[in-house]
Design a protein around this motif. Structure first.
Motif, PDB file in Angstrom:
ATOM      1  N   MET A 123     -76.271-105.083 -49.591  1.00  0.00           N
ATOM      2  CA  MET A 123     -75.659-104.277 -48.605  1.00  0.00           C
ATOM      3  C   MET A 123     -74.268-103.767 -49.098  1.00  0.00           C
ATOM      4  O   MET A 123     -73.980-102.558 -48.708  1.00  0.00           O
ATOM      5  N   THR A 124     -73.609-104.671 -49.968  1.00  0.00           N
ATOM      6  CA  THR A 124     -72.466-104.101 -50.366  1.00  0.00           C
ATOM      7  C   THR A 124     -72.318-103.060 -51.434  1.00  0.00           C
ATOM      8  O   THR A 124     -71.605-102.275 -51.569  1.00  0.00           O
ATOM      9  N   GLN A 125     -73.590-102.653 -51.870  1.00  0.00           N
ATOM     10  CA  GLN A 125     -73.951-101.634 -52.942  1.00  0.00           C
ATOM     11  C   GLN A 125     -73.718-100.362 -52.309  1.00  0.00           C
ATOM     12  O   GLN A 125     -73.416 -99.382 -52.834  1.00  0.00           O
ATOM     13  N   GLU A 126     -73.948-100.362 -50.801  1.00  0.00           N
ATOM     14  CA  GLU A 126     -73.996 -99.208 -50.100  1.00  0.00           C
ATOM     15  C   GLU A 126     -72.626 -98.676 -49.804  1.00  0.00           C
ATOM     16  O   GLU A 126     -72.161 -97.739 -49.095  1.00  0.00           O
ATOM     17  N   VAL A 127     -71.314 -99.653 -50.011  1.00  0.00           N
ATOM     18  CA  VAL A 127     -69.981 -99.284 -49.503  1.00  0.00           C
ATOM     19  C   VAL A 127     -69.510 -98.403 -50.767  1.00  0.00           C
ATOM     20  O   VAL A 127     -69.621 -98.846 -52.043  1.00  0.00           O
ATOM     21  N   GLU A 128     -68.915 -97.555 -50.508  1.00  0.00           N
ATOM     22  CA  GLU A 128     -68.175 -96.437 -51.479  1.00  0.00           C
ATOM     23  C   GLU A 128     -66.877 -96.640 -51.325  1.00  0.00           C
ATOM     24  O   GLU A 128     -66.020 -96.801 -50.548  1.00  0.00           O
ATOM     25  N   VAL A 129     -66.101 -96.635 -52.757  1.00  0.00           N
ATOM     26  CA  VAL A 129     -64.661 -96.923 -52.843  1.00  0.00           C
ATOM     27  C   VAL A 129     -64.303 -95.354 -53.583  1.00  0.00           C
ATOM     28  O   VAL A 129     -65.105 -95.064 -54.371  1.00  0.00           O
ATOM     29  N   ALA A 130     -63.065 -94.968 -52.970  1.00  0.00           N
ATOM     30  CA  ALA A 130     -62.440 -93.957 -53.538  1.00  0.00           C
ATOM     31  C   ALA A 130     -62.300 -93.896 -55.138  1.00  0.00           C
ATOM     32  O   ALA A 130     -61.641 -94.902 -55.770  1.00  0.00           O
ATOM     33  N   ARG A 131     -62.680 -93.189 -55.748  1.00  0.00           N
ATOM     34  CA  ARG A 131     -62.210 -92.946 -57.387  1.00  0.00           C
ATOM     35  C   ARG A 131     -60.696 -92.965 -57.564  1.00  0.00           C
ATOM     36  O   ARG A 131     -60.096 -92.143 -57.194  1.00  0.00           O
ATOM     37  N   PRO A 132     -60.248 -94.049 -58.482  1.00  0.00           N
ATOM     38  CA  PRO A 132     -58.814 -93.973 -58.765  1.00  0.00           C
ATOM     39  C   PRO A 132     -58.489 -92.496 -59.632  1.00  0.00           C
ATOM     40  O   PRO A 132     -59.224 -91.987 -60.252  1.00  0.00           O
ATOM     41  N   ALA A 133     -57.184 -92.127 -59.404  1.00  0.00           N
ATOM     42  CA  ALA A 133     -56.728 -90.811 -60.219  1.00  0.00           C
ATOM     43  C   ALA A 133     -56.400 -91.316 -61.514  1.00  0.00           C
ATOM     44  O   ALA A 133     -56.421 -92.467 -61.959  1.00  0.00           O
ATOM     45  N   ASP A 134     -56.731 -89.976 -62.152  1.00  0.00           N
ATOM     46  CA  ASP A 134     -56.444 -90.149 -63.847  1.00  0.00           C
ATOM     47  C   ASP A 134     -55.062 -90.715 -64.087  1.00  0.00           C
ATOM     48  O   ASP A 134     -54.089 -90.605 -63.391  1.00  0.00           O
ATOM     49  N   GLY A 135     -54.835 -91.057 -65.351  1.00  0.00           N
ATOM     50  CA  GLY A 135     -53.507 -91.538 -65.645  1.00  0.00           C
ATOM     51  C   GLY A 135     -52.304 -90.406 -65.891  1.00  0.00           C
ATOM     52  O   GLY A 135     -52.970 -89.098 -65.843  1.00  0.00           O
ATOM     53  N   PRO A 136     -51.311 -90.527 -65.844  1.00  0.00           N
ATOM     54  CA  PRO A 136     -50.426 -89.432 -65.926  1.00  0.00           C
ATOM     55  C   PRO A 136     -50.271 -88.811 -67.128  1.00  0.00           C
ATOM     56  O   PRO A 136     -50.671 -89.138 -68.213  1.00  0.00           O
ATOM     57  N   ILE A 137     -49.759 -87.511 -67.026  1.00  0.00           N
ATOM     58  CA  ILE A 137     -49.609 -86.486 -68.217  1.00  0.00           C
ATOM     59  C   ILE A 137     -48.303 -86.427 -68.434  1.00  0.00           C
ATOM     60  O   ILE A 137     -47.546 -85.846 -67.575  1.00  0.00           O
ATOM     61  N   TYR A 138     -47.935 -86.901 -69.816  1.00  0.00           N
ATOM     62  CA  TYR A 138     -46.597 -86.650 -70.195  1.00  0.00           C
ATOM     63  C   TYR A 138     -46.083 -85.442 -70.730  1.00  0.00           C
ATOM     64  O   TYR A 138     -47.005 -84.907 -71.543  1.00  0.00           O
ATOM     65  N   VAL A 139     -45.006 -84.878 -70.245  1.00  0.00           N
ATOM     66  CA  VAL A 139     -44.634 -83.488 -70.989  1.00  0.00           C
ATOM     67  C   VAL A 139     -44.129 -83.801 -72.372  1.00  0.00           C
ATOM     68  O   VAL A 139     -44.028 -82.733 -72.991  1.00  0.00           O
ATOM     69  N   LEU A 140     -43.773 -84.913 -72.826  1.00  0.00           N
ATOM     70  CA  LEU A 140     -43.195 -85.028 -74.245  1.00  0.00           C
ATOM     71  C   LEU A 140     -44.382 -84.847 -75.226  1.00  0.00           C
ATOM     72  O   LEU A 140     -45.476 -85.153 -74.949  1.00  0.00           O
ATOM     73  N   PRO A 141     -44.044 -84.272 -76.546  1.00  0.00           N
ATOM     74  CA  PRO A 141     -45.134 -84.067 -77.257  1.00  0.00           C
ATOM     75  C   PRO A 141     -45.826 -85.335 -77.611  1.00  0.00           C
ATOM     76  O   PRO A 141     -45.005 -86.362 -77.887  1.00  0.00           O
ATOM     77  N   ALA A 142     -46.977 -85.390 -78.118  1.00  0.00           N
ATOM     78  CA  ALA A 142     -47.690 -86.497 -78.460  1.00  0.00           C
ATOM     79  C   ALA A 142     -47.501 -86.708 -80.115  1.00  0.00           C
ATOM     80  O   ALA A 142     -46.671 -85.744 -80.798  1.00  0.00           O
ATOM     81  N   GLY A 143     -47.502 -88.049 -80.602  1.00  0.00           N
ATOM     82  CA  GLY A 143     -47.375 -88.542 -81.822  1.00  0.00           C
ATOM     83  C   GLY A 143     -45.937 -88.628 -82.227  1.00  0.00           C
ATOM     84  O   GLY A 143     -45.504 -88.377 -83.382  1.00  0.00           O
ATOM     85  N   ARG A 144     -45.181 -89.134 -81.391  1.00  0.00           N
ATOM     86  CA  ARG A 144     -43.757 -89.296 -81.595  1.00  0.00           C
ATOM     87  C   ARG A 144     -43.386 -90.556 -82.279  1.00  0.00           C
ATOM     88  O   ARG A 144     -42.601 -90.541 -83.255  1.00  0.00           O
ATOM     89  N   ARG A 145     -44.425 -91.534 -82.037  1.00  0.00           N
ATOM     90  CA  ARG A 145     -44.133 -92.919 -82.704  1.00  0.00           C
ATOM     91  C   ARG A 145     -44.590 -92.536 -84.209  1.00  0.00           C
ATOM     92  O   ARG A 145     -43.654 -93.126 -85.115  1.00  0.00           O
ATOM     93  N   GLN A 146     -45.567 -91.976 -84.399  1.00  0.00           N
ATOM     94  CA  GLN A 146     -45.991 -91.763 -85.860  1.00  0.00           C
ATOM     95  C   GLN A 146     -44.625 -90.776 -86.566  1.00  0.00           C
ATOM     96  O   GLN A 146     -44.409 -91.212 -87.663  1.00  0.00           O
ATOM     97  N   ARG A 147     -44.270 -89.607 -86.069  1.00  0.00           N
ATOM     98  CA  ARG A 147     -43.336 -89.064 -86.576  1.00  0.00           C
ATOM     99  C   ARG A 147     -41.960 -89.689 -87.009  1.00  0.00           C
ATOM    100  O   ARG A 147     -41.472 -89.636 -87.962  1.00  0.00           O
ATOM    101  N   HIS A 148     -41.702 -90.498 -86.001  1.00  0.00           N
ATOM    102  CA  HIS A 148     -40.492 -91.507 -86.150  1.00  0.00           C
ATOM    103  C   HIS A 148     -40.687 -92.403 -87.530  1.00  0.00           C
ATOM    104  O   HIS A 148     -40.021 -92.543 -88.425  1.00  0.00           O
ATOM    105  N   GLN A 149     -41.785 -92.944 -87.386  1.00  0.00           N
ATOM    106  CA  GLN A 149     -42.197 -93.851 -88.551  1.00  0.00           C
ATOM    107  C   GLN A 149     -42.374 -93.359 -89.769  1.00  0.00           C
ATOM    108  O   GLN A 149     -41.986 -93.671 -90.678  1.00  0.00           O
ATOM    109  N   ALA A 150     -42.933 -92.164 -89.686  1.00  0.00           N
ATOM    110  CA  ALA A 150     -42.968 -91.306 -90.737  1.00  0.00           C
ATOM    111  C   ALA A 150     -41.583 -90.731 -91.424  1.00  0.00           C
ATOM    112  O   ALA A 150     -41.302 -91.094 -92.707  1.00  0.00           O
TER     113      ALA A 150
END
Length: 862
Positions: free
Chosen positions: A433-460
């Motif tokens: 019976m529990t299988q018939e209970v529906e749970v709202a799908r969680p929201a996607d993760g946040p989107i950051y405005v900072l450019p990606a690859g900052r750690r790699q560039r700093h390390q480079a």
């Protein structure tokens, strides 16, 4: 010193449930544990990878007369007795760890009968770790290289997370290191606890692929138990009192500013490795309440909740430090719950505190079932019933998960032995019976405005600076503390500046010359630094302009995306409304289908009854036609018989009249002869004697006699005597109610219906009916021949449920009255026929050979 930022957890971006319009059912998995002994009877069979079959033991069938049948249950996936822990982890827990890193919450709990393997599934054993140690190992394998330093993230005791700068975090670490009572993080050189040393082998280690390298992570764990519907912190360090031991204090549930439930005052420990996390778990596990029962040697007497909380924040634009922005901090958590097993006290024979524990365990599990049933009913039928979360601490704590704060997974542990058949059947019904209970799908993760690859560039960039310093002969590491000293040593050395004579004019000029050279070099370095700084500032300005343009572009795109999201949300809301409407219509269709099936069944039964009655009617019509033919024959025979009788009576009457006429003729002749003789005597006729007159010719009489010979002349016979026989069916030993209406006429007939033991009434009453067992109604009506016909309508008297009396009619007898119109025949005494005269035959019943009869009643039964 920078101010500390405070985060909101979990999930703050946008409306609370704006994006949770899509729903997923609760994932229910089933795991079958092996039997304890080979000779034990098994009541569970695995049909397929998603279906199991439950059949009743032979003894239970005999006791219940075979009422239990084989039933099948379907789940998302079924794991057999040969399933390993790593296979179970890959299917169930591994996706939850990926969601945890992706800022999504999760709930995983085990459910089943006591002794079904729930604790083993969650914890495991040495050399065969369960879901909990494998989840911790995968988490630290994924984020190990990107963890923040200790005390950068700090719980605020209100289910939130504070972020500190490097200086405050350093002070917290120094304060912690100065306290000898605080346990340090175990290093690889320390000897691990043998109880969990070999939980996971190196070959079984795994990691997540969706880790954001531009973020820093910290893991916090807490461990509580719910015992007798009270919450206790298993990681709380109780103060040692050698004189009087202090009982642990229970915790309370509170709601944070985001309406999420949490345990107030619960200890949250920051851990940096799998070993440290599992050491904290084992510390609380030793405090968990267990007991030895009839069904399980180490039976869990409480529900345990191990919470893994992951805090993450992005790096700054340089990729060197954590961004000090409280709105960019996200906290996700995974709850691993080991529910205590349901049990029957009749089997465990629990007493005292064990009986109280079992009652509280069963009550909390019953509340969980009730909440699932109400949620299912609200979702399927569109109702809005209140879900009783507050009836139990277990359901109240996890209220947010069922309201749409993350994925929910349930592992149903099953013991296939026959002794647990009834309990296993109940938990399987609940799980399905529990299988018939529906749970709202969680929201996607946040989107950051900072450019990606900052750690790699700093390390480079750091690697490139080290390489250039190495080419110049300088230190390879730019963070070397001796770099400044070496830079100073590269400048011209200062000459000896000791003045031994007042007239020394060489020492000071040499010192001034060296200092001027140093000043010149410093100015050159400053000019180069300013030039490079200006170049860098222009580059930064250019980058800032590009960043502003990109931010403007992203803002425009974000506004468009928000519009699209609003459109999607409206469409999803409309879709959800239509889905609810569709479910309601399906529910109504099911009800109408059931009603139609019921009506169809009634229609078939009525058609069968109609066919049966038609067949019965055809038989009755056939019998009626045969009866009509038989009666027609009887009427024909009777008519012929009466015609002959009438002809005979007419002939007899004619013969009688002829005899009378002949006698009169004879008398007249004799009288004439006498008169003639007297006349002749007086006239002097001759003395001859007159001749005796002869009888007239009897030719006519002979003809008449010959005609009469066809019917024998009546001869005197004795009156027939009929034997005694019962006239009515009412002559039994029962008491009767003789209902004779006052409108009936009195008939002075020879035969009257006499009913013994009867109460005669003109109007029936309940008092009279309660004293008798039989009932008869005298009903009079006018027959087709003009005579009065009496009907005796009989029935049985019985009591009704309401205390009254009722009559069921069973028989009808008809009494008809007939009169004869033929007069009785009389013979002269001198006729010589020897007939017996009947002057009064009023009370004599009719005989077939007698022509006279009085009125009598004829009884016939329809």
């Amino acid at each position: 010193m920078q101010r500390t930022g405070k985060s909101k957890t979990p999930r703050r971006h946008g409306p609370r449930k704006a994006s949770n319009t899509e729903k997923d059912p609760v994932g229910v998995y089933c795991r079958i544990r092996p039997l304890g002994a080979e000779d034990e009877e098994c009541c569970v069979d695995m049909i397929s990878s998603s279906t199991i079959q439950l059949h009743a033991p032979d003894g239970l069938k005999a006791n219940r007369n075979g009422e239990y049948k084989e039933t099948q249950y379907t789940f998302k996936k079924v794991f057999g007795i040969n399933t390993t822990q790593i296979e179970l982890f890959d299917v169930i827990a591994k996706p939850l760890i990926d969601d945890l890193i992706d800022c999504k919450n999760g709930l995983l709990f085990t459910y089943g009968v006591t002794g079904s393997g729930k604790t083993f599934t969650m914890t495991g054993a040495p050399g065969d770790g369960g879901l909990l140690p494998r989840s911790l190992d995968m988490l630290f394998n994924s984020i190990g290289a990107f963890q923040a330093k200790r005390f950068v993230f700090k719980p605020d005791e209100k289910n939130g997370m504070e972020i500190q700068n490097q200086v405050d975090a350093l002070l917290e670490r120094q304060k912690r290191d100065s306290q000898p009572s605080v346990p340090k993080t175990p290093s690889s050189r320390q000897r691990a606890d043998p109880e969990f040393a070999d939980m996971i082998s190196v070959d079984e280690a795994c990691k997540s692929e969706n880790v954001d390298e531009d973020c820093c992570y910290s893991v916090f764990v807490s461990y509580v138990e719910i015992y007798n519907n009270y919450i206790y912190d298993l990681l709380e360090d109780a103060s040692f009192d050698p004189i009087r031991s202090k009982a642990p204090q229970s915790k309370i549930l509170r709601e944070d500013q985001n309406h999420n439930m949490y345990v107030a005052g619960c200890t949250e420990v920051e851990v940096k490795s799998t070993e440290e996390a599992f050491e904290v778990f084992w510390k609380g596990q030793k405090k968990r309440r267990t007991a030895n029962t009839q069904l399980n040697r180490e039976s869990s007497r409480s529900h345990s909740v191990f919470t893994v909380k992951l805090a993450q924040a992005p790096l700054d634009a340089d990729g060197d430090h954590i961004l000090q922005d409280r709105n960019q901090v996200n906290v996700s958590q995974l709850c691993l719950v080991d529910l205590a097993g349901s049990e029957r006290t009749s089997r465990t024979r629990a007493e005292g505190s064990r009986l109280r524990e079992a009652g509280n365990i069963n009550q909390s599990l019953m509340t969980l079932r009730t909440c699932m049933e109400v949620l299912r009913e609200n979702q399927m039928y569109g109702t809005n019933k209140m879900v009783p979360y507050r009836d139990s601490k277990v359901t109240h704590l996890f209220k947010n998960y069922f309201d749409g704060e993350g994925k929910v997974r349930m592992i149903l542990c099953v013991n296939p032995k026959a002794d647990d058949y009834e309990e296993t059947m109940l938990v399987m019904r609940f799980a399905e019976m529990t299988q018939e209970v529906e749970v709202a799908r969680p929201a996607d993760g946040p989107i950051y405005v900072l450019p990606a690859g900052r750690r790699q560039r700093h390390q480079a960039s750091r690697d490139e600076m080290s390489r250039r310093h190495e080419e110049r002969g300088g230190p390879g590491n730019s963070d070397d503390p001796d770099l400044l000293n070496r830079l100073i040593e590269s400048l011209p050395a200062l000459p000896p500046s000791e003045v031994v004579d007042a007239f020394d004019d060489q020492t000071l000029p040499r010192l001034v010359e060296v200092l001027e050279k140093r000043q010149h070099i410093r100015q050159m370095i400053s000019e180069q630094f300013k030039t490079k700084a200006n170049t860098l500032m222009s580059m930064l300005q250019q980058f800032d302009n590009q960043h502003s343009a990109k931010e403007t572009f992203l803002h425009n795109q974000q506004s468009k995306l928000n519009e699209k999201d609003k459109l999607v949300v409206s469409q999803k809301t409309e879709l959800e409304r239509l889905e609810k409407k569709s479910k309601m219509l399906e529910y109504k269709i099911d009800i109408l289908q059931k009603t139609t099936d019921m009506y169809e069944q009634d229609k078939r039964s009525l058609q069968n009854e109609l066919e049966t009655r038609e067949q019965r009617l055809q038989r009755e019509l056939g019998e009626r036609r045969r009866l009509e033919q038989r009666m027609h024959g009887v009427v024909t025979d009777t008519r012929q018989k009466w015609e002959k009788e009438c002809e005979r009576r007419v002939n007899a009457k004619q013969m009688e009249m002829q005899n009378k006429l002949w006698v009169k003729d004879e008398k007249l002749k004799q009288l004439k002869a006498i008169v003639t003789e007297s006349n002749s005597t007086s006239a002097g006729s001759s003395s001859e004697c007159p001749e005796k007159p002869a009888r007239p010719s009897r030719e006519r009489d002979k003809n008449i006699t010959q005609k009469r010979s066809a019917s024998p002349s009546p001869t005197p016979t004795a009156l027939p005597v009929h034997p005694m026989h019962r006239r009515s069916h009412s002559a039994g030993g029962e008491k009767w109610v003789d209902h004779k209406p006052s409108s009936n006429l009195e008939l002075d007939t020879f035969m009257q219906p006499i009913i013994p033991n009867a109460i005669k009434v003109s109007t029936p009453s309940e008092k009279a009916l309660s004293k008798c067992q039989k009932y008869v109604l005298r009903h009079q009506e006018l027959a087709s021949d003009g005579e009065i016909e009496t009907q005796l309508i009989k029935g049985n008297v019985f009591k009704t449920r309401g205390g009254g009396q009722a009559v069921q009619f069973t028989d009808i007898e008809t009494l008809s009255q007939e009169f004869s119109t033929a007069p009785s025949r009389k013979r002269r005494s001198g006729s010589g026929e020897g007939r017996v005269q009947r002057e009064n035959i009023e009370n004599v019943p009719p005989v077939s050979s007698t022509s006279s009869s009085h009125g009598y009643q004829k009884r016939r039964k329809p």
